[in-house]
Enzyme design. Structure first.
Site, PDB file in Angstrom:
ATOM      1  N   LYS A  88       6.102   1.119   6.500  1.00 49.96           N
ATOM      2  CA  LYS A  88       6.723   2.383   6.895  1.00 49.96           C
ATOM      3  C   LYS A  88       5.976   3.049   8.051  1.00 49.96           C
ATOM      4  O   LYS A  88       6.576   3.482   9.039  1.00 49.96           O
ATOM      5  CB  LYS A  88       6.764   3.302   5.668  1.00 49.96           C
ATOM      6  CG  LYS A  88       7.452   4.642   5.836  1.00 49.96           C
ATOM      7  CD  LYS A  88       7.704   5.223   4.443  1.00 49.96           C
ATOM      8  CE  LYS A  88       8.183   6.652   4.483  1.00 49.96           C
ATOM      9  NZ  LYS A  88       7.070   7.618   4.461  1.00 49.96           N
ATOM     10  N   SER A  89       4.657   3.112   7.950  1.00 50.21           N
ATOM     11  CA  SER A  89       3.858   3.757   8.992  1.00 50.21           C
ATOM     12  C   SER A  89       4.006   3.059  10.332  1.00 50.21           C
ATOM     13  O   SER A  89       4.131   3.696  11.384  1.00 50.21           O
ATOM     14  CB  SER A  89       2.378   3.768   8.585  1.00 50.21           C
ATOM     15  OG  SER A  89       2.176   4.517   7.414  1.00 50.21           O
TER      16      SER A  89
ATOM     17  N   ARG B 273       5.859  21.529   3.213  1.00 47.10           N
ATOM     18  CA  ARG B 273       4.637  20.777   3.467  1.00 47.10           C
ATOM     19  C   ARG B 273       3.810  21.414   4.586  1.00 47.10           C
ATOM     20  O   ARG B 273       4.371  21.992   5.525  1.00 47.10           O
ATOM     21  CB  ARG B 273       4.972  19.314   3.781  1.00 47.10           C
ATOM     22  CG  ARG B 273       5.613  18.611   2.588  1.00 47.10           C
ATOM     23  CD  ARG B 273       5.939  17.164   2.876  1.00 47.10           C
ATOM     24  NE  ARG B 273       4.730  16.367   3.052  1.00 47.10           N
ATOM     25  CZ  ARG B 273       4.752  15.064   3.317  1.00 47.10           C
ATOM     26  NH1 ARG B 273       5.920  14.437   3.438  1.00 47.10           N
ATOM     27  NH2 ARG B 273       3.626  14.401   3.449  1.00 47.10           N
TER      28      ARG B 273
ATOM     29  N   SER C 196      -6.661  12.356   7.651  1.00 49.78           N
ATOM     30  CA  SER C 196      -5.202  12.237   7.665  1.00 49.78           C
ATOM     31  C   SER C 196      -4.755  11.492   8.908  1.00 49.78           C
ATOM     32  O   SER C 196      -4.992  11.960  10.034  1.00 49.78           O
ATOM     33  CB  SER C 196      -4.552  13.619   7.630  1.00 49.78           C
ATOM     34  OG  SER C 196      -3.176  13.546   7.980  1.00 49.78           O
TER      35      SER C 196
ATOM     36  N   ASP D  55      -1.259   6.906  -0.887  1.00 50.68           N
ATOM     37  CA  ASP D  55       0.118   6.796  -1.373  1.00 50.68           C
ATOM     38  C   ASP D  55       0.216   5.955  -2.639  1.00 50.68           C
ATOM     39  O   ASP D  55       1.225   6.021  -3.352  1.00 50.68           O
ATOM     40  CB  ASP D  55       1.018   6.195  -0.289  1.00 50.68           C
ATOM     41  CG  ASP D  55       1.290   7.169   0.842  1.00 50.68           C
ATOM     42  OD1 ASP D  55       1.264   8.389   0.592  1.00 50.68           O
ATOM     43  OD2 ASP D  55       1.507   6.721   1.977  1.00 50.68           O
TER      44      ASP D  55
END
Length: 426
Positions: free
Chosen positions: A20-21, A120, A165, A313
């Site tokens: 996904k990233s 968020r 992050s 995750d």
């Protein structure tokens, strides 16, 4: 959707969807590169499709052919002002990374998304981008989306990030592509480095030293070919399922094993997992391997510190896996879980205890005392794809029926998840 105990284990082989990233980044970088970018293995999940939709609305030609995606890049300064809002859907990656690119364009734009995204935290990118000279603000003045961005000239900075992050780091580095001078980001621990690796692949000048990444202003990037490996975050559910359910043996093919992402492999081994890497390939920008996983008696462990960003995750699935292990598992330094698509700490504690587990919430994680028999329960996914997939797998170890509310939210990252899980349990 209802799930019941697996009576004969998980057996077989599969290839999980593309990472996904990496899929997000390939479309973004291809859009601002010059010429054609061909992406193979692109994840056809809702989040990544949101990224495609945003760049199409800014004038980029993108052909989504299913097995491959062709991005006809507009170049560094070729994006066009969209008519109306840019909708990022449920994708925090889309919103945070695209903000870094849009901060330096010659037009104004407003980014929005669904109800979850609008809760968020976006201050974590607003602050460093503003330090670079960006005009970016929370429309509702609450540090969340919608975000209003007015394109301006940027200046490079050295940013000491408070959180490890990849999304924050990537937003700053992408702004740094356009900023005068050098831009650096130092993290408290190294987060996933897909941005650094892929930007180099597109021709940008990026250097890494420990937990610091540095980028120089770029005149142009150039379209290229991108092979997206299988997503280890998606593979995690089948790794855990095979370890948890007796009589299981699963081969997961072509999975990305980038060390900044593959912390779950370390934790599984710490828990005594029978897990073997086959056909390792380190020839490309992103290393891959086939993962052979066999049912194993697991033991408790401590998950903390620098490994956390490499498996953030996967922590919900690790927590569930710990319920079937002997002894105590402690997850700490994971407060980031509270600001994902849902508060994953609170939801995991409540839901696992509803299934008969013994789990205590802490300020930055949880304590799981394993070995308690699990039973079915009603689970609210809170529209969080990782919660839904975690409990679909956990149900395979539980007596009775487990019902998951809004289970189709898995389409965000893994549209074929339930089909693949069913194949392994037939």
């Amino acid at each position: 959707m209802e799930f019941t105990k697996a009576m004969s284990g998980l057996n077989g082989e599969l290839a999980v969807p593309g990472d996904k990233s990496i899929s997000h980044r390939a479309v973004m970088f291809g859009s601002i590169a010059k010429g054609l970018t061909e992406i193979r293995g692109f994840l056809q999940g809702a989040d990544c499709l949101s990224t495609i939709a945003c760049f199409r609305r800014m004038g980029v030609g993108i052909d989504n052919l299913g097995d491959r995606v062709l991005v006809h890049g507009n170049g560094m300064r070729g994006l066009k002002r969209p008519a109306g809002l840019l909708d990022c859907g449920n994708s925090g990656t889309t919103m945070r990374l695209i903000s870094g690119i849009l901060a330096a364009q010659n037009f104004d734009v407003t980014l929005t998304g669904d109800a979850s995204i609008q809760k968020r935290p976006m201050k974590r990118i607003i602050d460093p981008l503003s330090m670079m000279g960006a005009d970016i603000a929370s429309v509702n003045k609450n540090g969340c989306a919608p975000l209003r961005i007015k394109g301006r000239r940027l200046t490079g900075i050295h940013y000491n990030s408070k959180v490890a992050s990849a999304q924050v780091k990537s937003a700053v580095l992408l702004a740094g592509l356009y900023a005068q001078g050098e831009t650096s980001v130092t993290e408290p621990a190294l987060s996933r480095n897909h941005t650094e690796l892929m930007l180099r692949h597109f021709g940008a000048a990026v250097n890494s030293c420990g937990a610091t990444a540095t980028i120089s202003q770029a005149d142009e990037m150039f379209g290229t070919k991108v092979a997206v490996p299988g997503d280890i975050s998606s593979a995690a559910y089948f790794i855990a399922g095979a370890l948890m359910v007796p009589s299981s043996q699963v081969l997961i093919k072509g999975v990305g094993i980038n060390p900044t992402r593959a912390g779950i492999l370390k934790v599984c081994r710490d828990m005594g997992a029978n897990l073997t890497l086959l056909n390792e390939n380190h020839s490309g920008a992103e290393p891959t391997a086939d993962l052979l996983v066999r049912h194993s008696p697991l033991r408790g462990t401590v998950v903390e510190g620098e490994v956390i960003p490499t498996l953030i995750d996967e922590l919900p699935m690790i927590a569930a896996m710990a319920c079937t292990a002997q002894g105590e598992t402690v997850i700490k330094d994971a407060a980031e879980l509270k600001v994902k698509e849902s508060n994953r700490i609170a939801i995991m504690v409540e839901s696992l205890n509803a299934m008969g587990a013994d789990v205590t919430e802490t300020e930055d994680g949880m304590i799981i005392r394993g070995g308690h028999p699990l039973h079915g329960a009603e689970i609210d996914s809170h529209l969080d794809h990782r919660i839904a997939m975690t409990f679909a797998v956990t149900a395979l170890c539980a007596d009775g029926v487990t019902a998951i509310k809004d289970a189709q939210c898995v389409n965000i990252s893994y549209p074929g998840f339930y089909r693949d899980l069913e194949k392994l349990t037939e």
